[in-house]
Design a protein around this motif. Sequence first.
Motif, PDB file in Angstrom:
ATOM      1  N   ALA A 273      79.177  -1.790  81.095  1.00  0.00           N
ATOM      2  CA  ALA A 273      80.150  -1.724  79.994  1.00  0.00           C
ATOM      3  C   ALA A 273      80.272  -0.296  79.468  1.00  0.00           C
ATOM      4  O   ALA A 273      81.381   0.204  79.217  1.00  0.00           O
ATOM      5  CB  ALA A 273      79.724  -2.675  78.873  1.00  0.00           C
ATOM      6  N   ARG A 274      79.146   0.372  79.309  1.00  0.00           N
ATOM      7  CA  ARG A 274      79.179   1.758  78.820  1.00  0.00           C
ATOM      8  C   ARG A 274      79.907   2.656  79.815  1.00  0.00           C
ATOM      9  O   ARG A 274      80.653   3.569  79.417  1.00  0.00           O
ATOM     10  CB  ARG A 274      77.762   2.263  78.584  1.00  0.00           C
TER      11      ARG A 274
ATOM     12  N   GLY B  60      86.863   6.116  80.153  1.00  0.00           N
ATOM     13  CA  GLY B  60      88.123   6.263  79.453  1.00  0.00           C
ATOM     14  C   GLY B  60      88.702   5.014  78.819  1.00  0.00           C
ATOM     15  O   GLY B  60      89.683   5.098  78.064  1.00  0.00           O
ATOM     16  N   ARG B  61      88.148   3.835  79.108  1.00  0.00           N
ATOM     17  CA  ARG B  61      88.682   2.633  78.464  1.00  0.00           C
ATOM     18  C   ARG B  61      88.276   2.606  77.000  1.00  0.00           C
ATOM     19  O   ARG B  61      87.123   2.935  76.657  1.00  0.00           O
ATOM     20  CB  ARG B  61      88.177   1.369  79.165  1.00  0.00           C
TER      21      ARG B  61
ATOM     22  N   VAL C 279      86.991  -2.887  75.683  1.00  0.00           N
ATOM     23  CA  VAL C 279      85.841  -3.356  76.460  1.00  0.00           C
ATOM     24  C   VAL C 279      85.031  -4.371  75.654  1.00  0.00           C
ATOM     25  O   VAL C 279      84.560  -5.376  76.185  1.00  0.00           O
ATOM     26  CB  VAL C 279      84.958  -2.163  76.891  1.00  0.00           C
ATOM     27  N   ALA C 280      84.868  -4.119  74.337  1.00  0.00           N
ATOM     28  CA  ALA C 280      84.123  -5.053  73.489  1.00  0.00           C
ATOM     29  C   ALA C 280      84.808  -6.415  73.440  1.00  0.00           C
ATOM     30  O   ALA C 280      84.152  -7.456  73.528  1.00  0.00           O
ATOM     31  CB  ALA C 280      83.978  -4.487  72.081  1.00  0.00           C
ATOM     32  N   ALA C 281      86.121  -6.421  73.308  1.00  0.00           N
ATOM     33  CA  ALA C 281      86.853  -7.687  73.263  1.00  0.00           C
ATOM     34  C   ALA C 281      86.662  -8.485  74.537  1.00  0.00           C
ATOM     35  O   ALA C 281      86.654  -9.717  74.524  1.00  0.00           O
ATOM     36  CB  ALA C 281      88.340  -7.417  73.025  1.00  0.00           C
ATOM     37  N   GLU C 282      86.473  -7.792  75.645  1.00  0.00           N
ATOM     38  CA  GLU C 282      86.335  -8.459  76.944  1.00  0.00           C
ATOM     39  C   GLU C 282      84.903  -8.873  77.239  1.00  0.00           C
ATOM     40  O   GLU C 282      84.654  -9.949  77.792  1.00  0.00           O
ATOM     41  CB  GLU C 282      86.835  -7.511  78.035  1.00  0.00           C
ATOM     42  N   LEU C 283      83.910  -8.038  76.832  1.00  0.00           N
ATOM     43  CA  LEU C 283      82.548  -8.227  77.336  1.00  0.00           C
ATOM     44  C   LEU C 283      81.495  -8.588  76.293  1.00  0.00           C
ATOM     45  O   LEU C 283      80.408  -9.048  76.666  1.00  0.00           O
ATOM     46  CB  LEU C 283      82.088  -6.957  78.076  1.00  0.00           C
TER      47      LEU C 283
ATOM     48  N   VAL D  45      79.581   6.814  72.099  1.00  0.00           N
ATOM     49  CA  VAL D  45      78.972   5.507  72.345  1.00  0.00           C
ATOM     50  C   VAL D  45      77.508   5.695  72.697  1.00  0.00           C
ATOM     51  O   VAL D  45      77.134   6.588  73.452  1.00  0.00           O
ATOM     52  CB  VAL D  45      79.718   4.748  73.458  1.00  0.00           C
ATOM     53  N   SER D  46      76.664   4.888  72.096  1.00  0.00           N
ATOM     54  CA  SER D  46      75.218   4.996  72.328  1.00  0.00           C
ATOM     55  C   SER D  46      74.852   4.570  73.743  1.00  0.00           C
ATOM     56  O   SER D  46      75.608   3.879  74.424  1.00  0.00           O
ATOM     57  CB  SER D  46      74.463   4.108  71.330  1.00  0.00           C
ATOM     58  N   GLU D  47      73.678   4.977  74.179  1.00  0.00           N
ATOM     59  CA  GLU D  47      73.073   4.369  75.357  1.00  0.00           C
ATOM     60  C   GLU D  47      72.731   2.919  74.998  1.00  0.00           C
ATOM     61  O   GLU D  47      72.673   2.571  73.818  1.00  0.00           O
ATOM     62  CB  GLU D  47      71.787   5.120  75.742  1.00  0.00           C
TER      63      GLU D  47
END
Length: 547
Positions: free
Chosen positions: A318-319, A325-326, A331-335, A372-374
């Motif tokens: 996901a990261r 670039g997404r 990505v959050a809404a999907e995963l 975005v964090s690790e």
Amino acid sequence: MNCPTLLFVLGLVAAVGCTPSTPVCRDGKAVVGRIGESEVTCEAFAKALVDQQGPAFFGRYVDTHLVELEARRVGVSVDEKTVSRALEAEVKETIAQRFKGDRAGFEAQLTKYGMTIEAWRRSRFADKNADLLIEALLRQRGSLPAAREAFENRYGKDGRRLLLRHILIGTQIAASGFYDRKTFDGERAQIEAAARETAKGLQKRLAAGESFESLARTSSDEQSRGLELEPSGASRFGEAFEAAVQAQRPGAPASVVSSPKGAHVLYVPGVRRFAHYQGARLFISAQGGNAGTEGKAGSEGTAGSEGKASALKRARDARALIIAGRPFGEVAAELTDDLATRPRNGDLGAFETGRLGGEVDLVLETLPLETVSEPIATPTGYELVLLHARELDPARDTKRVWHLFISTEYARVKARRLEGRIESLAENAAKALLTELQNGADFEVLARERSEDDLTKRKGGELTGYRSGQLGPVFDAAIARMKPMELELVRSDRGFHVVRLDAVVETSFDKVKAELLGEVSTRPITPGDIKRFLDELRAQTVVEADL
């Protein structure tokens, strides 16, 4: 209206059927209505109904047709008076439940749909007739199988019922009687002293260079929570523990502290900086399901190693999508596995330290904004966090607290006493019971005094209505070999049983058939019964539709 249609009136699905008193369209060109100057022919009206309602109505039409065919085949029928009485009862129930007894209100609602009560009754006649036919068919065809099922439930498979008694000596530590609270209370002083000595030994090992993390994994009674307490976690252990936390300087050597719950090795590695944030999260659960809440990730329990490995891979993937670039929200809404924030694309809005748990707090203190964090490991999975804003609030900073915990609570002490020993203890106790019984002891008295099965001990160990499979295949195999009044020691998942077969009672189905048929004939028919019946009819018939 004389042709079939589908109306949704007052929440009731009403198929307006063509009944004997309402002639069907004999000619497709026949006029069935007028709209202004335009005439509506039966053919045009029927086509419109099929186009709009055909797929929805077809399934019900098929069910009704199949029911009528089956009823004719086996000679089951329902007279018009019975259907009419059932419809009248339905009218009364509808008025009472949906219109609070206001018949005029019911009629007014029907008028909105261009119907009268009589028209509504006609529209419901075919459906109600089908409902009553289904009930009659189920009564006719289902009575004997239902009676046989009731026979097995009551008299055992093939009418062979075993009358059993048992005395259970369990192997489940929580329910075991080998270490009771009275014994614990008598040993409390020694238990507390031993816990403190154990804590001092751990303190020395820390001073000698062993890591707090490794000792937390191997020697603490709070392994599932990790070594660091949540910001409010110190309060769980009472005022003395909280006072010790306040007195401990960050970075000072670990100290030994006692609380009402046990002994602790206490260490303060630093300060937890309090902050106000705005940001978003993407949570990957390691527990095989959705978090269902936007609270702390650590609130759902601890994940296993396989789940954690899979979750870490998903979090990294996901990261990688975000780094490529997404948008984070996309990505959050999907995963994300957090159901609460998924509709908001992971957005947390404004939140504070503590919202996502201690592991995440430590990262957020220094995480660069808009980065975005690790993947951040938590007890239940992994977090990816994107911060938009951070405002530190030093007045609300708190100490970080690590501790190794040696519990002196009854449940944990009992587990320590019995782990690795309970199998042999239970087996030896059961063998001793068996010897006593073989030497003439009263089974029912011993069951009441020493069995750990609370459901049967009050009845002298009687296993009322025992059915095959209830205590597992090993138990079933053992009792199958027994003769009346024999004793045997049997192992099950619950522990060791001393079993006595009192008798084998055999009952003929024919002897009780009439009684059981009378019972099952009065049982209410459930929606599940109807669904299974209709599924069976459909499975026997080829049904095609081109609507």
